[in-house]
Each structure stands twice: as C-alpha cells, then as structure tokens.
Design a protein around this motif. Structure first.
Motif, PDB file in Angstrom:
ATOM      1  N   SER A  64      -8.748 -63.404 -41.384  1.00 40.15           N
ATOM      2  CA  SER A  64      -7.315 -63.257 -41.137  1.00 40.15           C
ATOM      3  C   SER A  64      -6.636 -63.608 -42.454  1.00 40.15           C
ATOM      4  O   SER A  64      -6.478 -64.782 -42.790  1.00 40.15           O
ATOM      5  N   ALA A 139      -5.522 -60.017 -36.210  1.00 40.19           N
ATOM      6  CA  ALA A 139      -6.818 -59.967 -36.890  1.00 40.19           C
ATOM      7  C   ALA A 139      -7.952 -59.912 -35.863  1.00 40.19           C
ATOM      8  O   ALA A 139      -8.960 -59.220 -36.073  1.00 40.19           O
ATOM      9  N   ALA A 142      -8.247 -56.374 -34.625  1.00 38.96           N
ATOM     10  CA  ALA A 142      -8.947 -55.540 -35.598  1.00 38.96           C
ATOM     11  C   ALA A 142     -10.455 -55.779 -35.526  1.00 38.96           C
ATOM     12  O   ALA A 142     -11.252 -54.825 -35.609  1.00 38.96           O
ATOM     13  N   ARG A 145     -11.827 -54.184 -32.334  1.00 37.21           N
ATOM     14  CA  ARG A 145     -11.806 -52.729 -32.461  1.00 37.21           C
ATOM     15  C   ARG A 145     -13.034 -52.216 -33.206  1.00 37.21           C
ATOM     16  O   ARG A 145     -13.542 -51.120 -32.924  1.00 37.21           O
ATOM     17  N   ALA A 174       0.138 -54.179 -31.396  1.00 35.95           N
ATOM     18  CA  ALA A 174      -1.263 -53.840 -31.143  1.00 35.95           C
ATOM     19  C   ALA A 174      -1.311 -52.654 -30.182  1.00 35.95           C
ATOM     20  O   ALA A 174      -1.334 -52.826 -28.958  1.00 35.95           O
TER      21      ALA A 174
END
Length: 345
Positions: A64, A139, A142, A145, A174
């Motif tokens: 992050s 973060a 992400a 994902r 998001a």
C-alpha cells in the motif's frame, strides 16, 4: 457605552482562547494519535484461526504505497460464495475481530483481513491518519483482484468503526466491489476526534477539527479529509450502515443519526440503528456491557498495580466478551447473500 466595548473585548478574548486551545489540541492529536504505531495490548488475548475449529488462515502480504500490509485469507473447506475484504477498527488490528471473521467464513465466504498501516503485523512507522485506511483498503482490493486464490470471486466490504469509515469512502472508488456493510462508521476523521475530546463545546471542536484537516491535507494531499456523507451521495450499489444509539465512541448524535437522516429514502443506502446498543453492534448487549466493565476495572487497577492488572487480563473470559449477537450477524450475512451476483465476478 464603554461597557459595550469591554464586553466585546471579553468575548473576543474568550473566543481567541477557545480557538487557541482547540488548535493546540488538534496539533497534539495529530502527533499523539496519528504519530505512533498501534501494536495492540500485549496482555489481551486476540483470537487466531487456531481458536476456531475448521478455520484456516493463509498469510498474505501486499503493498500500500511504500508500506507492506500483512494479513490472512481466512476460509473453510468447500466452495466459497465470494470474498469479503474486512477493514478493522482503531486501536489494534484485524485479529480483534477474529470471532466475526470466523462467523463470515461459516456463512460460506472467504475473508481477506489485514492490518492497516502502522498496526500490528503491517509495516509503517506510524498510523498517519484515518484517511490512510481508505488507501489501504483500496490496496487490498487490488491484491484480491490479482491473487489467484481470490480472483474470480465477487468482492464485498465489511468494516467496523475506523474500518467502516474506510469502507464508506473506498466503496465508491472500488468499481468491482458489489456491496458493503459498515458498522458504526464516523463521517469525518477530524470531526470524530474533536467530538471525543470536546463533546458539546462547539467552538473548541471546530478549531481542533480545522487544524487536523489542515495537517491531513498537507500529509495526504488530494486523498485527505474524506467525508462519508459526501462519498455515498451518488452511490449506485447497495451498502448497509449499522449504528448503536448508545455509541459513546463514534457519537450517534453526530454520526449515525446524521447518516440516517442524510440517506433516508436513498435507493442504495440502507441504515439501521439499534436503540440499546453501543459501539460494538455485532456483540450481544450483555457482552458489550461486560467488556466495558471488565476492561474499565482493569484500567483503574493498572494505574496502581501493573502486575495485578496483567493477572486480571489473563483471567478475562474472552469468549463471553466477544459473544456475537446472532440476529445482527444473520442480518449482515443475509444482506451479503442477497447482493451476490448470479455469476462470480
């Protein structure tokens, strides 16, 4: 008419003193509260996956900004419905919520839970500010994902207190997070600190919050001073907000009550309040009262006898003070289940 000028001078002097006190308190709060790490209380038992039969915890880490965040993917055997990204509250880290995390996995979800910057197992020399929680949560999205273990599942947010603030402000940013639950989240980081310090003294609250906002603007630039009421105004995906009307930490009158009024009738924001509950709405009323009584008693002893206080921590019935309100947890699970997409995304 000289008395009028004397009165004006007195009022001006008192106002200047009040503003000065508020401003200095704001500077102190930024240094004292945001300028340190939060590694938890070494005497408190924080539950781990080993305390729950069938719960697995796979360690993860991800960046992050320039900080490495650390946590776990919690899961149980069998097919998972989706991935819940859990955002913890102020004071320790995500293991303060392992009982809730376990409950969510028993409902069929994987849970990605991590410690924020400056907290517990994660990196960072200091917490930095409540706005940092939003960046850390994004973060985590992400990471989820991209990670093979989590990619392809529907993503959801659940958070409490500071974590709920992070959820409410990260959620609109998001795009692939399909729904969210925010428990006892505050509207504004600067305001909630001022509310807890000065209470009903509005001028002092105002001055303190202004200084904190200025410091956060200098620190986080354009990612500073999020406001939950503004962030959710144009949201077009479902979020459930839960508040306790007896909350003395995130004061209901300035947070939950205002959020309920602001989003009354909103098609995507659902707010529910509990008249008899405080800050930990997911606990039974008895568990929350008992928790405050136990830790309050230990706090008084700790000032005089640290060894006795340490012994008292070991004697705490942690199962009793973390007992969940099954009605509330069922409502959270039902909301998550009801907003799952037909296909994994």
């Amino acid at each position: 008419m000289d008395w009028i000028w004397i009165l004006i001078a007195c009022i001006g002097g008192v106002s200047a003193v009040c503003l000065g006190i508020g401003a200095l308190t704001g500077v102190y709060a930024v240094h004292k509260i945001y300028g340190r790490r939060y590694n938890g209380n070494p005497h408190i038992k924080y539950f781990s996956a080993n305390d729950f039969e069938g719960l697995s915890a796979e360690p993860v880490d991800f960046p992050s900004g320039d900080v490495t965040l650390r946590g776990y993917i919690y899961a149980r055997q069998g097919q998972s419905k989706g991935v819940i990204i859990f955002s913890h509250g102020f004071g320790a880290g995500h293991t303060a919520y392992t009982t809730e995390i376990d409950r969510l996995t028993r409902a069929g979800y994987k849970v990605l839970a991590f410690d924020n910057t400056g907290c517990m197992r994660s990196g960072g020399e200091k917490l930095g500010g409540f706005d940092r929680g939003v960046a850390d949560l994004l973060a985590a999205v992400a990471f989820a994902r991209a990670d093979d273990r989590l990619r392809g599942y529907a993503k959801m947010f659940v958070g409490h207190s500071w974590g709920a603030f992070s959820v409410m402000n990260a959620y609109p940013l998001a795009e692939d997070v399909v729904c969210a639950v925010a428990m006892c989240g505050f509207i504004c980081g600067a305001d909630v600190l001022a509310q807890n310090v000065f209470g009903k003294l509005a001028p002092l609250r105002f001055a303190m919050a202004c200084v904190i906002r200025a410091c956060m603007r200098a620190r986080f630039k354009g990612n500073a001073n999020y406001r939950s009421d503004r962030s959710l105004q144009t949201i077009a995906k479902p979020i459930l907000l839960l508040y306790g009307e007896k909350d003395g930490t995130v004061r209901y009158r300035w947070n939950g009550k205002k959020m309920a009024a602001a989003f009354a009738g909103h098609p995507y924001v659902r707010t529910k309040t509990y008249a008899g509950k405080g800050h930990n709405v997911y606990l039974t009323d008895e568990a929350e009262v008992r928790m405050h009584a136990v830790f309050g008693a230990i706090g008084k002893i700790a000032k005089k006898d640290k060894e006795r206080a340490a012994a008292m921590y070991r004697e705490v019935d942690y199962a009793a003070i973390t007992r969940e309100d099954e009605t509330v947890m069922e409502e959270i699970v039902a909301f998550l289940d009801g907003n799952l997409p037909c296909e994994r995304a």
